[in-house]
Every structure is written in C-alpha cells, then in structure tokens.
Design a protein around this motif. Structure first.
Motif, PDB file in Angstrom:
ATOM      1  N   GLY A 159       0.813  -1.210   0.000  1.00 47.55           N
ATOM      2  CA  GLY A 159       0.000   0.000   0.000  1.00 47.55           C
ATOM      3  C   GLY A 159       0.847   1.261   0.000  1.00 47.55           C
ATOM      4  O   GLY A 159       2.078   1.198  -0.049  1.00 47.55           O
ATOM      5  N   ARG A 160       0.184   2.428   0.052  1.00 45.51           N
ATOM      6  CA  ARG A 160       0.882   3.709   0.021  1.00 45.51           C
ATOM      7  C   ARG A 160       0.846   4.312   1.417  1.00 45.51           C
ATOM      8  O   ARG A 160      -0.191   4.791   1.868  1.00 45.51           O
ATOM      9  N   PRO A 161       1.975   4.265   2.124  1.00 43.72           N
ATOM     10  CA  PRO A 161       1.974   4.794   3.488  1.00 43.72           C
ATOM     11  C   PRO A 161       1.854   6.315   3.477  1.00 43.72           C
ATOM     12  O   PRO A 161       2.258   6.969   2.514  1.00 43.72           O
ATOM     13  N   LYS A 162       1.324   6.853   4.566  1.00 47.67           N
ATOM     14  CA  LYS A 162       1.211   8.297   4.692  1.00 47.67           C
ATOM     15  C   LYS A 162       2.595   8.900   4.882  1.00 47.67           C
ATOM     16  O   LYS A 162       2.919   9.952   4.347  1.00 47.67           O
ATOM     17  N   GLU A 163       3.406   8.199   5.682  1.00 54.14           N
ATOM     18  CA  GLU A 163       4.713   8.718   6.037  1.00 54.14           C
ATOM     19  C   GLU A 163       5.598   7.545   6.450  1.00 54.14           C
ATOM     20  O   GLU A 163       5.110   6.564   7.004  1.00 54.14           O
ATOM     21  N   ILE A 164       6.881   7.656   6.147  1.00 50.00           N
ATOM     22  CA  ILE A 164       7.801   6.607   6.607  1.00 50.00           C
ATOM     23  C   ILE A 164       8.924   7.253   7.403  1.00 50.00           C
ATOM     24  O   ILE A 164       9.519   8.240   6.963  1.00 50.00           O
ATOM     25  N   GLU A 165       9.197   6.703   8.582  1.00 51.41           N
ATOM     26  CA  GLU A 165      10.328   7.167   9.382  1.00 51.41           C
ATOM     27  C   GLU A 165      11.312   6.020   9.563  1.00 51.41           C
ATOM     28  O   GLU A 165      10.962   4.864   9.385  1.00 51.41           O
ATOM     29  N   LEU A 166      12.541   6.381   9.953  1.00 52.56           N
ATOM     30  CA  LEU A 166      13.578   5.362  10.094  1.00 52.56           C
ATOM     31  C   LEU A 166      14.238   5.460  11.464  1.00 52.56           C
ATOM     32  O   LEU A 166      14.639   6.541  11.892  1.00 52.56           O
ATOM     33  N   LEU A 167      14.318   4.315  12.135  1.00 51.71           N
ATOM     34  CA  LEU A 167      15.003   4.240  13.426  1.00 51.71           C
ATOM     35  C   LEU A 167      16.159   3.258  13.296  1.00 51.71           C
ATOM     36  O   LEU A 167      15.961   2.130  12.843  1.00 51.71           O
ATOM     37  N   THR A 168      17.370   3.711  13.646  1.00 56.07           N
ATOM     38  CA  THR A 168      18.502   2.770  13.615  1.00 56.07           C
ATOM     39  C   THR A 168      19.293   2.864  14.912  1.00 56.07           C
ATOM     40  O   THR A 168      19.353   3.915  15.551  1.00 56.07           O
ATOM     41  N   LEU A 169      19.920   1.733  15.261  1.00 59.83           N
ATOM     42  CA  LEU A 169      20.721   1.691  16.487  1.00 59.83           C
ATOM     43  C   LEU A 169      22.083   2.340  16.239  1.00 59.83           C
ATOM     44  O   LEU A 169      22.564   3.125  17.040  1.00 59.83           O
ATOM     45  N   ILE A 170      22.678   1.995  15.113  1.00 61.66           N
ATOM     46  CA  ILE A 170      23.997   2.540  14.779  1.00 61.66           C
ATOM     47  C   ILE A 170      23.897   3.250  13.428  1.00 61.66           C
ATOM     48  O   ILE A 170      23.359   2.708  12.478  1.00 61.66           O
ATOM     49  N   ASP A 171      24.437   4.445  13.355  1.00 60.72           N
ATOM     50  CA  ASP A 171      24.445   5.174  12.089  1.00 60.72           C
ATOM     51  C   ASP A 171      25.896   5.401  11.665  1.00 60.72           C
ATOM     52  O   ASP A 171      26.628   6.151  12.305  1.00 60.72           O
ATOM     53  N   ARG A 172      26.296   4.695  10.602  1.00 60.12           N
ATOM     54  CA  ARG A 172      27.660   4.915  10.084  1.00 60.12           C
ATOM     55  C   ARG A 172      27.549   5.983   9.013  1.00 60.12           C
ATOM     56  O   ARG A 172      27.488   5.694   7.827  1.00 60.12           O
ATOM     57  N   ARG A 173      27.557   7.222   9.439  1.00 58.36           N
ATOM     58  CA  ARG A 173      27.039   8.267   8.555  1.00 58.36           C
ATOM     59  C   ARG A 173      28.013   8.726   7.482  1.00 58.36           C
ATOM     60  O   ARG A 173      27.632   9.431   6.575  1.00 58.36           O
ATOM     61  N   PHE A 174      29.305   8.352   7.582  1.00 59.66           N
ATOM     62  CA  PHE A 174      30.235   8.824   6.556  1.00 59.66           C
ATOM     63  C   PHE A 174      30.406   7.835   5.404  1.00 59.66           C
ATOM     64  O   PHE A 174      31.254   8.004   4.556  1.00 59.66           O
ATOM     65  N   SER A 175      29.609   6.785   5.394  1.00 62.11           N
ATOM     66  CA  SER A 175      29.768   5.798   4.323  1.00 62.11           C
ATOM     67  C   SER A 175      28.503   5.663   3.488  1.00 62.11           C
ATOM     68  O   SER A 175      28.262   4.636   2.870  1.00 62.11           O
ATOM     69  N   ARG A 176      27.684   6.698   3.488  1.00 59.14           N
ATOM     70  CA  ARG A 176      26.413   6.609   2.783  1.00 59.14           C
ATOM     71  C   ARG A 176      26.607   6.683   1.264  1.00 59.14           C
ATOM     72  O   ARG A 176      27.425   7.459   0.775  1.00 59.14           O
ATOM     73  N   HIS A 177      25.848   5.858   0.521  1.00 60.45           N
ATOM     74  CA  HIS A 177      25.844   5.937  -0.948  1.00 60.45           C
ATOM     75  C   HIS A 177      24.621   6.683  -1.454  1.00 60.45           C
ATOM     76  O   HIS A 177      24.560   7.051  -2.613  1.00 60.45           O
ATOM     77  N   LEU A 178      23.628   6.800  -0.604  1.00 63.02           N
ATOM     78  CA  LEU A 178      22.351   7.374  -1.041  1.00 63.02           C
ATOM     79  C   LEU A 178      21.894   8.428  -0.032  1.00 63.02           C
ATOM     80  O   LEU A 178      22.266   8.364   1.135  1.00 63.02           O
ATOM     81  N   PRO A 179      21.095   9.377  -0.465  1.00 61.80           N
ATOM     82  CA  PRO A 179      20.664  10.444   0.452  1.00 61.80           C
ATOM     83  C   PRO A 179      19.569   9.970   1.415  1.00 61.80           C
ATOM     84  O   PRO A 179      18.406  10.324   1.267  1.00 61.80           O
ATOM     85  N   ILE A 180      19.942   9.121   2.376  1.00 59.46           N
ATOM     86  CA  ILE A 180      18.979   8.583   3.344  1.00 59.46           C
ATOM     87  C   ILE A 180      19.509   8.843   4.749  1.00 59.46           C
ATOM     88  O   ILE A 180      20.674   8.546   5.033  1.00 59.46           O
ATOM     89  N   GLN A 181      18.700   9.436   5.622  1.00 61.13           N
ATOM     90  CA  GLN A 181      19.118   9.723   7.001  1.00 61.13           C
ATOM     91  C   GLN A 181      18.098   9.141   7.980  1.00 61.13           C
ATOM     92  O   GLN A 181      16.917   9.103   7.673  1.00 61.13           O
ATOM     93  N   PRO A 182      18.557   8.738   9.161  1.00 58.89           N
ATOM     94  CA  PRO A 182      17.601   8.227  10.151  1.00 58.89           C
ATOM     95  C   PRO A 182      16.860   9.362  10.863  1.00 58.89           C
ATOM     96  O   PRO A 182      17.388  10.466  11.007  1.00 58.89           O
ATOM     97  N   ASP A 183      15.627   9.083  11.293  1.00 58.41           N
ATOM     98  CA  ASP A 183      14.879  10.045  12.085  1.00 58.41           C
ATOM     99  C   ASP A 183      15.162   9.852  13.571  1.00 58.41           C
ATOM    100  O   ASP A 183      15.097  10.786  14.346  1.00 58.41           O
ATOM    101  N   TYR A 184      15.403   8.592  13.954  1.00 62.27           N
ATOM    102  CA  TYR A 184      15.743   8.275  15.343  1.00 62.27           C
ATOM    103  C   TYR A 184      17.044   7.498  15.287  1.00 62.27           C
ATOM    104  O   TYR A 184      17.147   6.520  14.562  1.00 62.27           O
ATOM    105  N   ASN A 185      17.992   7.936  16.072  1.00 59.86           N
ATOM    106  CA  ASN A 185      19.342   7.447  15.886  1.00 59.86           C
ATOM    107  C   ASN A 185      19.938   7.052  17.228  1.00 59.86           C
ATOM    108  O   ASN A 185      19.938   7.838  18.169  1.00 59.86           O
ATOM    109  N   GLY A 186      20.457   5.813  17.333  1.00 63.66           N
ATOM    110  CA  GLY A 186      21.043   5.361  18.579  1.00 63.66           C
ATOM    111  C   GLY A 186      22.396   5.975  18.821  1.00 63.66           C
ATOM    112  O   GLY A 186      22.607   6.758  19.727  1.00 63.66           O
ATOM    113  N   ARG A 187      23.343   5.631  18.012  1.00 70.45           N
ATOM    114  CA  ARG A 187      24.730   6.081  18.191  1.00 70.45           C
ATOM    115  C   ARG A 187      25.321   6.301  16.794  1.00 70.45           C
ATOM    116  O   ARG A 187      25.078   5.512  15.893  1.00 70.45           O
ATOM    117  N   GLN A 188      26.106   7.389  16.670  1.00 71.29           N
ATOM    118  CA  GLN A 188      26.725   7.628  15.365  1.00 71.29           C
ATOM    119  C   GLN A 188      28.125   7.054  15.303  1.00 71.29           C
ATOM    120  O   GLN A 188      28.832   7.128  16.300  1.00 71.29           O
TER     121      GLN A 188
END
Lengths: 152, 309
Positions: free
Chosen positions: A123-152
């Motif tokens: 189906g078509r969600p109204k909104e999608i959010e992302l929660l991750t425990l670990i965010d390895r933020r300097f190795s991203r290939h795509l423009p995707i960021q978490p909304d709730y973030n455990g540890r960077q």
C-alpha cells in the motif's frame, strides 16, 4: 578482522529507552502507526522497542511486521555470494499509515532504499520514518538519514 | 546451501536433495509474495526469458509466464504452430536466433525426449525444461512434492500412488525421481500395457488393482490417459479403463482413511477421476496450480542468480 565492542548491554538499554521515548514523543498514540522490522536483525531490535513501549508506557497492540528486502535489492547477480531470503510477515495494509522502519545499522543506505520499494507492495503509506541503532554516517551511498538514531 | 548445483533445470534426475530443499524454501517466500496486494518483486529486471512451446500447453505456459512477470523479467513467447519451425528451421537455429536478441533464459517444451539436454549443450543460455516428450517435466514434479509437503507436513516416508498412463507420462517419471529423492515410497498402478517393463528398477512397486493400491497410499496422483501419444491401442475402451482405474466418490469414501487426491491437469472428467472427486475437499488440484507459480518463481530466481553478468 579486528573486533571492537562499541556498546555494552547497559549502554544499549539506555539507548533503546531513549529511542522508545522519542517515538512516544512524536507519536502520542500509536493508533495509525505501524512498526516494521527489517530482516534479519532489525526484527530483534523492533521486538525490543515494542517490549519497551509496552513496559514503560503501557502502549500495547501496536501493529507490527517483518519485512524482507532480498527480492528488492539492487545487487542481485552482482554480489559474489548468493542472496538468501528471510520471512516477510505483514498481515495488514499500510495504506495511509505512519510507518516506522527499524534496522540495526544504517550504512550505505541501500537496504533502506530497497525497503522503501518493498513496502509499496503493501500500500501507500502516509509517512515513513527510520530508526537505527547505529548510524555509520560517513559511508552513505544514497541520500537517506535516520529520524531516530542510537549512536553515530 | 544457498545455490543450486545445476545451471539448467533439465530434469529431476540431475538434482540433489539439497537443491529440492532450497527450491522449496525459496518457493515459501514467493508464495507469500503472490498473496500480497501487489504481487510483484523487481528482482529480475535485467533478465529476458523466452518461452518456447513446441507442444500445446495451457497451465504450464501461463504459470511460467506469470512467474516470470511476477519477478519483473521481460518475457517473449513463441509457439511452434505460428513460427518458422514450420518452414524447416532446426531447433538450434531457432534458439540461437532468439538468443541473438539477447535472451538470458529459455523455458522450453518439446515433443522429443531429451530436447532440453541437447539444447543445453549447444546454446549459451540457462534452460528450463517445461516438458520434453515422454521424458521429464521437472517443475510439475517439484510443485507436486511441494503440495504434498504443504498438505501433509513432509514428503519423507509418505506413500504416494501414481495411477494411469505411466508409460507415456513425463509427470510420472519426474515425480518418481523427486519422491524417491525425498525419501517417499512410490507405487504405480495402471493397465499392464501402460506400465514400463523395468519400472521396478527405479525403486517403485507395481500394483494393478486400484482398490488395493488406494488402500496402501496416503496420496494418489491420478494421471491423464495421453491418447495423443498412443499410436496403438493399449486398452480396449475408455469405458473399460474408467471401470478399472477411474477414481469415483464411492471408492474414495470406502477407503479406511482420508487420502489426498492430486491431478496434474488437464482433467478428463469422468475418465480418470469423476467430477465429484475432482471437486471434493480431498482434492488439492487447484492448490497444485497455485503452488506451480511459486515453484516456478523459485526455480527461475535461483537459476537467474547463477547467470554471469
């Protein structure tokens, strides 16, 4: 490969409580919200979060599911080892719902890209959010960021 | 194991037990996919599949085409009746011409036994045998075993009876290989003229009395009499065949246990089974058809993952 312990169980517990708290802050009632654990390891995390929401805030019966992204990956026939699928279990339609994806580590962002495609089959969600425990933020290939973030 | 041991699916004969387990495990996932609101995954976006049918088919052809489309593969269809084969082109030429248009996989049904094996030695594409004459029909046997597994929990140790035209049936041969590989017991039943002489060498038993055979089994797979493959008469009349080997409701109800009734289709109602049996709760004929799509998706997906880029 060298192994390093990033978080011990006490730290993880503190982080999970904070994440659960943040979820409650943004979703005062979970009536229209569904929690989707991304297979394989996001499912464990999702279960812990659901458990915390029930214990700490008394929020029960949140709709939840497990999403496997194997058939949506962009590296089919590109990776050297064959991809093995896991179980998908979503017994509801996400049409007009607020979806929260839960995964353990956000690395290149490609899994989440696949999950964004995969969830459209339900189906078509109204909104999608992302929660991750670990965010390895300097190795991203795509423009995707978490909304709730455990540890960077 | 997460990879098939073969590059083509030419027959069950060439598979290992682990291959079948892997196909079933993958089919479980695809069965979930085809029951979703949107029944499609984008895995095979860059794969083109040619369906070459040199012999008539409805179910298998639709099932393969649907499986390919649910995996987002590009599909081209070919049937011998309306093609240059009639003008005298050879099989290898036909296929190589199709492959020249950049096709990665070929699903082929052919009236000659071994056509798929022959083709796999001469062309550079992954071949899936969708039935070669009286030889093998591997995806049918896989979906039959998968349906038994779904209905009875497992195939191992189950007693499976195959009734009918064993001699001309590729479904029978593939089923025997598949069931034996998974540890089931197999018995065949039919007119003596339609049971090959050395069938016991495949590890199956023979029974010519239908009632006795049915008393023995957990699952009965009722095959169609393939009149189109018979140049001579193998039994006096269809009516006599039905009297001796046709399954009707009275026989089914007289057995001391509830057996599972299967049929690979197309059914000749009133010949090998009566309508009330085909439509009864014990028949899983339509489940077989549904599982066929999932099994074929699994086979195509697993073979496609072995194609070199």
């Amino acid at each position: 490969m060298s192994q390093k312990m990033l978080l011990n169980s006490k730290e993880i517990n503190i982080i999970l409580r904070r994440l659960a708290c943040q979820l409650v802050e943004n979703h005062p009632n979970f009536e229209n919200t569904v929690i989707i654990g991304i297979q394989p390891r996001g499912v464990f995390l999702a279960d812990r979060i659901l458990q915390l929401l029930e214990e700490e805030y008394g929020i029960k019966n949140i709709e939840s599911g497990q999403l496997d992204i194997t058939f949506y990956r962009d590296d089919f026939r590109r990776s050297t080892k064959p991809l093995e699928a896991n179980k998908t279990k979503i017994d509801f339609i996400v049409e007009d719902k607020q979806v929260i994806f839960i995964d353990d580590v956000l690395y290149t962002g490609r899994s989440i890209r696949s999950a964004l495609t995969a969830i459209q089959s339900f189906g078509r969600p109204k909104e999608i959010e992302l929660l991750t425990l670990i965010d390895r933020r300097f190795s991203r290939h795509l423009p995707i960021q978490p909304d709730y973030n455990g540890r960077q | 194991m997460s990879e098939l041991s073969v590059n083509h699916l030419l027959g069950i004969k060439y598979l290992k037990k682990e291959d079948i387990d892997l196909i079933f495990k993958t089919a479980d996932h695809f069965k979930e996919v085809i029951n979703r609101p949107i029944k499609k995954v984008p895995s095979l976006r860059d794969i083109t599949i040619a369906n070459l049918f040199f012999e008539n088919s409805t179910r298998t052809r639709l099932s393969f085409e649907l499986a390919e489309k649910r995996l987002s593969a590009d599909v081209i269809n070919f049937s011998a009746a309306s093609s240059s084969v009639k003008k005298g082109e050879t099989l290898i030429d036909t296929v190589n011409n199709i492959l020249a248009m950049k096709v990665d996989m070929v699903v082929m049904r052919h009236p000659n036994p071994g056509a798929g094996i022959f083709l796999s030695k001469h062309v550079d594409a992954s071949i899936i045998n969708a039935g070669d004459g009286t030889h093998e029909h591997p995806t049918q046997a896989l979906l039959d075993s998968y349906s038994i597994r779904e209905k009875l929990g497992e195939v191992k140790g189950k007693k499976v009876l195959i009734v009918g035209d064993i001699k001309h049936s590729r479904v029978a041969l593939s089923n025997i290989f598949a069931l034996k590989l998974q540890g089931a017991e197999v018995k065949v039943c039919g007119p003596k003229t339609l049971i090959p002489k050395y069938i016991e060498s495949l590890g199956v038993t023979v029974e010519t009395n239908l009632i006795k055979a049915l008393e023995w089994c957990d699952v009965a797979n009722m095959l169609r009499v393939q009149n189109e493959r018979m140049e001579i008469s193998y039994f006096p009349t269809t009516r006599e065949y039905t009297q001796q080997f046709g399954l009707n409701k009275e026989i089914l109800d007289s057995l001391n246990k509830q057996i599972v009734v299967m049929h690979p289709g197309p059914i000749n109602r009133g010949v090998e089974i009566t309508s009330d049996v085909a439509d009864s709760k014990q028949a899983i004929i339509l489940d077989q058809v549904q599982n066929g799509v999932a099994i074929r998706m699994a086979v195509i997906y697993l073979l496609a993952s072995k194609i070199n880029r």
